[in-house]
Design an enzyme around this catalytic site. Structure first.
Site, PDB file in Angstrom:
ATOM      1  N   ASP A 180      -7.329  -1.824  -8.640  1.00  0.00           N
ATOM      2  CA  ASP A 180      -7.481  -0.367  -8.661  1.00  0.00           C
ATOM      3  C   ASP A 180      -7.055   0.285  -7.352  1.00  0.00           C
ATOM      4  O   ASP A 180      -7.544   1.356  -6.997  1.00  0.00           O
ATOM      5  CB  ASP A 180      -8.935   0.044  -8.965  1.00  0.00           C
ATOM      6  N   LYS A 182      -1.852   0.908  -7.424  1.00  0.00           N
ATOM      7  CA  LYS A 182      -0.542   0.261  -7.556  1.00  0.00           C
ATOM      8  C   LYS A 182       0.368   1.061  -8.490  1.00  0.00           C
ATOM      9  O   LYS A 182       1.570   1.141  -8.272  1.00  0.00           O
ATOM     10  CB  LYS A 182      -0.694  -1.168  -8.107  1.00  0.00           C
ATOM     11  N   GLY A 204      -5.206  -1.511 -15.718  1.00  0.00           N
ATOM     12  CA  GLY A 204      -5.082  -0.104 -16.071  1.00  0.00           C
ATOM     13  C   GLY A 204      -4.496   0.651 -14.908  1.00  0.00           C
ATOM     14  O   GLY A 204      -5.105   0.751 -13.856  1.00  0.00           O
ATOM     15  N   HIS A 205      -3.268   1.113 -15.056  1.00  0.00           N
ATOM     16  CA  HIS A 205      -2.638   1.879 -13.987  1.00  0.00           C
ATOM     17  C   HIS A 205      -2.598   3.337 -14.393  1.00  0.00           C
ATOM     18  O   HIS A 205      -2.146   3.665 -15.484  1.00  0.00           O
ATOM     19  CB  HIS A 205      -1.200   1.410 -13.754  1.00  0.00           C
ATOM     20  N   GLN A 258      -4.347  -6.090 -10.978  1.00  0.00           N
ATOM     21  CA  GLN A 258      -5.563  -6.480 -10.242  1.00  0.00           C
ATOM     22  C   GLN A 258      -5.253  -6.649  -8.744  1.00  0.00           C
ATOM     23  O   GLN A 258      -4.313  -6.031  -8.271  1.00  0.00           O
ATOM     24  CB  GLN A 258      -6.186  -7.750 -10.822  1.00  0.00           C
TER      25      GLN A 258
HETATM   26  P1  GDP Z   1      -4.068   0.657 -10.082  1.00  0.00           P
HETATM   27  O1  GDP Z   1      -4.575  -0.172 -11.201  1.00  0.00           O
HETATM   28  O2  GDP Z   1      -4.005  -0.124  -8.807  1.00  0.00           O
HETATM   29  O3  GDP Z   1      -2.819   1.392 -10.401  1.00  0.00           O
HETATM   30  O4  GDP Z   1      -5.160   1.762  -9.791  1.00  0.00           O
HETATM   31  P2  GDP Z   1      -5.825   2.797 -10.817  1.00  0.00           P
HETATM   32  O5  GDP Z   1      -4.784   3.506 -11.575  1.00  0.00           O
HETATM   33  O6  GDP Z   1      -6.920   2.164 -11.571  1.00  0.00           O
HETATM   34  O7  GDP Z   1      -6.547   3.742  -9.796  1.00  0.00           O
HETATM   35  C1  GDP Z   1      -5.873   4.533  -8.990  1.00  0.00           C
HETATM   36  C2  GDP Z   1      -6.358   5.945  -9.225  1.00  0.00           C
HETATM   37  O8  GDP Z   1      -6.236   6.628  -8.028  1.00  0.00           O
HETATM   38  C3  GDP Z   1      -5.547   6.713 -10.233  1.00  0.00           C
HETATM   39  O9  GDP Z   1      -6.365   7.606 -10.926  1.00  0.00           O
HETATM   40  C4  GDP Z   1      -4.560   7.461  -9.390  1.00  0.00           C
HETATM   41  O10 GDP Z   1      -4.098   8.670  -9.950  1.00  0.00           O
HETATM   42  C5  GDP Z   1      -5.370   7.731  -8.200  1.00  0.00           C
HETATM   43  N1  GDP Z   1      -4.615   7.804  -6.960  1.00  0.00           N
HETATM   44  C6  GDP Z   1      -3.566   7.023  -6.557  1.00  0.00           C
HETATM   45  N2  GDP Z   1      -3.183   7.382  -5.321  1.00  0.00           N
HETATM   46  C7  GDP Z   1      -3.999   8.389  -4.945  1.00  0.00           C
HETATM   47  C8  GDP Z   1      -4.124   9.158  -3.742  1.00  0.00           C
HETATM   48  O11 GDP Z   1      -3.418   8.967  -2.766  1.00  0.00           O
HETATM   49  N3  GDP Z   1      -5.132  10.082  -3.712  1.00  0.00           N
HETATM   50  C9  GDP Z   1      -5.972  10.309  -4.753  1.00  0.00           C
HETATM   51  N4  GDP Z   1      -6.913  11.231  -4.625  1.00  0.00           N
HETATM   52  N5  GDP Z   1      -5.878   9.600  -5.899  1.00  0.00           N
HETATM   53  C10 GDP Z   1      -4.916   8.654  -5.975  1.00  0.00           C
END
Ligand code: GDP
Length: 450
Positions: A41, A44, A68-69, A249
Site C-alpha cells: 500500500d 505503487k 489493490g492499486h 505488496q
Molecule cells: P499501492 O497498492 O501501493 O498502489 O497502494 P494503494 O493504492 O493501496 O494506496 C495508495 C493510496 O494512496 C491510493 O489511494 C492513492 O491514491 C493514494 N496516494 C498515492 N500517492 C499519494 C500521495 O502522494 N498523497 C496522497 N494524499 N495520497 C496518495
C-alpha cells in the site's frame, strides 16, 4: 549502457550517508522494476502510473487479486487488482507475468469494468501462459484455513496462498494447461480431489471445492489474452522499447524476506521480477523502491513504529488509510528507516519514490525510527525472527514538521525547508537517492528527478 548518472532530487548528501554499491539510476533505463519497500500500500499504483508515461510495456510479476492499486486520473478514482496500473495510459501493452496467480473471473470483470468506463484495454492486455490459475477450491481452502488457524495471517481470502501452495506442490494448473481441454479436466479434477480432502481435514464442507465443469468454464475467454510474456518482453527490449515491471505488496510481506509468517505467499522483492515475467536478471537496470513518508500495515503481524491510538486515527483519516481490496483500516506508524534501509539492500534500489508526503503537512514534529532496541540492545538490522520484531522498541530521532501544504509543490525548491530536511534524512538513512516525491493523489502532484 551509456549516459548513466546518479540522480537525486536533493542537491547534497549528509555526512551520515553510506554509499551502497549499486548502479546509478538511468533515466533512459530500458527495464525498470517498481517494488514496494514497506508492508504494501505504499502508493505503487500512482508511481507506476506516473512512470508508465515513459515506457511501452508494463508487466506485473507476482501476487494476484489480493493486490489493490488505487490511481486517480482526472476526477476518476480507479482501483486495479490484477490489471497493471499502466493500463490507464493509452497504447501501453499491459502484461501479467508467470509469477502472478490469475483469478480469471475477477480479471475479466476488471477488464470489462475498464471498458465500460471508456478505458478500453482491448487487445493491449496479455496474460502469461505459464501463470497459475486461482480456482474456486483455492478460495474455499483459504477461507477454511483462516477460520481454523490459531494464528491468523489476516489474508484477503482470495485464494492466493493456496494457489501458490498448489504451484509449489506441483498440483497447480496453469493458463496453458487450462487451454488444453483434453488435459485440463484431469489436472483440475486432481486439484479438486486434493482440496476436498484438505477441506475435510479442516472440518469444512468438501462441497465448497466446486466442480470440474465450473473450473473448466474459466478457460472461455483466456485464448484472447494468453501469451508468452517472457518472449514479448525480450522482443520489446531487443527492439529498444522500455519496460516497467510492477510489483505488488511490499518487501516486509515477501515470503522470504518479510516478517514471516505474517507475509504474502510470493516473493515481492525486485529479484522476483525477472523470474516472475520470464527474463534474466541482467535485463533489469533500474529498481525504484516505493516508500510512504510514514508506515502502514494491514492484516496481522508486528508494526514496530505503530502510532498511539489518537495519532493512528488522525493519520488514517488524513491519508485515507483503508485497504483498496478489503476496505480494512490500516494501522499507521512513523517512518521506519530500519525497514526501508533493509528494503534498499534486498531490492538493490537505484532510487526511492516517497509518496504521501502531504499527509504529514499538519504535524508539529515527526519521528523516524533509526534502530530497534530488543532486550536492551539497539540494532539497525531488520530481524529475521518475527518475535524479535514483535519485541522491537524503535529508537527514534525527532525532526521538526513544516506545517505548510506541500500539495502544490512540483520541484524540491517548492517544498518547505523542513520537508526537504525530512526527505534528506530519509535518503541518508535508506542509502539510495530519492527519484520521485508524491504530494497528492493526482498524476500531476509529483516531483521528479530530472
Ligand atoms: P499501492 O497498492 O501501493 O498502489 O497502494 P494503494 O493504492 O493501496 O494506496 C495508495 C493510496 O494512496 C491510493 O489511494 C492513492 O491514491 C493514494 N496516494 C498515492 N500517492 C499519494 C500521495 O502522494 N498523497 C496522497 N494524499 N495520497 C496518495
Amino acid at each position: 549502457m551509456t549516459g548513466a548518472r546518479p540522480v537525486s532530487l536533493l542537491e547534497r548528501r549528509g555526512p551520515g550517508y553510506v554509499a551502497v554499491p549499486m548502479k546509478a539510476i538511468r533515466e533512459e533505463a530500458a527495464c525498470t522494476v517498481v517494488a514496494g519497500c514497506q508492508w504494501g500500500d505504499e502508493g505503487k499504483g500512482k508511481v507506476v502510473d506516473v512512470l508508465a508515461g515513459g515506457v511501452d510495456v508494463v508487466a506485473r510479476y507476482q501476487g494476484g487479486a489480493n493486490a489493490g492499486h488505487t490511481v486517480h486520473v482526472g476526477d476518476r478514482r480507479i482501483v486495479l487488482h490484477q490489471v497493471p496500473s499502466g493500463v490507464l495510459r493509452p497504447g501501453k501493452r499491459c502484461l501479467l507475468g508467470n509469477g502472478v496467480v490469475l483469478d480469471v473471473n475477477r480479471f475479466f470483470a476488471e477488464v470489462d469494468g475498464l471498458a465500460e468506463r471508456g478505458l478500453d484495454p482491448g487487445g493491449r492486455i496479455g496474460v502469461s501462459d505459464r501463470a497459475h490459475v486461482v480456482f474456486p477450491y483455492h478460495k474455499a481452502l483459504d477461507a477454511a484455513a483462516e477460520e481454523a488457524a490459531r494464528r491468523k495471517i489476516g489474508t484477503t481470502g482470495r485464494g492466493i496462498g493456496p494457489a501458490y501452495e498448489s504451484k509449489a506442490g506441483r498440483r497447480g494448473v496453469r493458463v496453458a494447461d487450462l487451454l488444453d481441454r483434453a488435459h485440463a479436466a484431469e489436472g483440475v479434477g486432481r486439484g479438486i480431489a486434493w482440496a476436498r480432502a484438505r477441506l475435510r481435514e479442516l472440518g469444512a464442507d468438501p462441497g465448497r471445492a466446486g466442480t470440474v465443469a465450473g473450473a473448466l468454464a474459466l478457460a472461455r475467454r483466456l485464448p484472447s489474452v494468453a501469451t508468452d510474456v517472457g518472449d514479448e518482453i525480450a522482443r520489446a527490449l531487443a527492439a529498444g522499447r522500455r519496460v516497467l515491471l510492477e510489483g505488488a505488496q511490499g518487501t516486509a510481506l515477501d515470503v522470504d524476506h518479510g516478517s514471516y509468517p505474517y507475509v504474502t505467499s510470493s516473493n515481492t522483492t525486485a529479484g522476483a521480477a525477472a523470474v516472475g515475467v520470464g527474463i534474466g536478471p541482467t535485463a533489469i537496470d533500474s529498481v525504484i523502491g516505493v516508500v510512504k513518508a510514514y508506515t502502514t500495515r494491514v492484516g496481522n503481524g508486528p508494526l514496530p513504529t505503530a502510532f498511539g491510538p489518537a495519532m493512528d486515527e488522525r493519520i488514517r483519516e488524513l491519508g485515507a488509510e483503508f485497504g483498496a481490496t478489503t476496505g480494512r483500516p490500516r494501522r499507521c506508524g512513523w517512518f521506519d528507516a530500519v525497514l526501508a534501509a533493509y528494503s534498499a539492500r534486498v531490492n538493490g534500489l537505484t532510487g526511492i519514490a516517497v509518496t504521501k508526503l502531504d499527509v504529514l503537512d499538519t504535524l508539529a514534529e515527526l519521528k523516524i525510527a533509526t534502530g530497534y532496541r530488543t532486550g536492551g540492545e539497539a540494532r539497525s538490522l531488520f530481524p529475521a525472527c518475527v518475535r524479535d520484531l514483535e519485541r522491537a522498541e524503535p529508537v527514534y530521532e525527532t525532526l521538526p514538521g513544516w506545517r505548510t501544504p506541500t500539495t502544490g509543490a512540483r520541484s524540491m525548491n517548492d517544498l518547505p525547508a523542513n520537508a526537504r530536511a525530512y526527505l534528506h534524512r530519509i535518503e541518508e538513512l535508506v542509502g539510495a537517492p530519492i527519484a520521485m516525491v508524491s504530494v497528492g493523489t493526482r498524476r500531476s502532484q509529483v516531483i521528479r528527478a530530472r
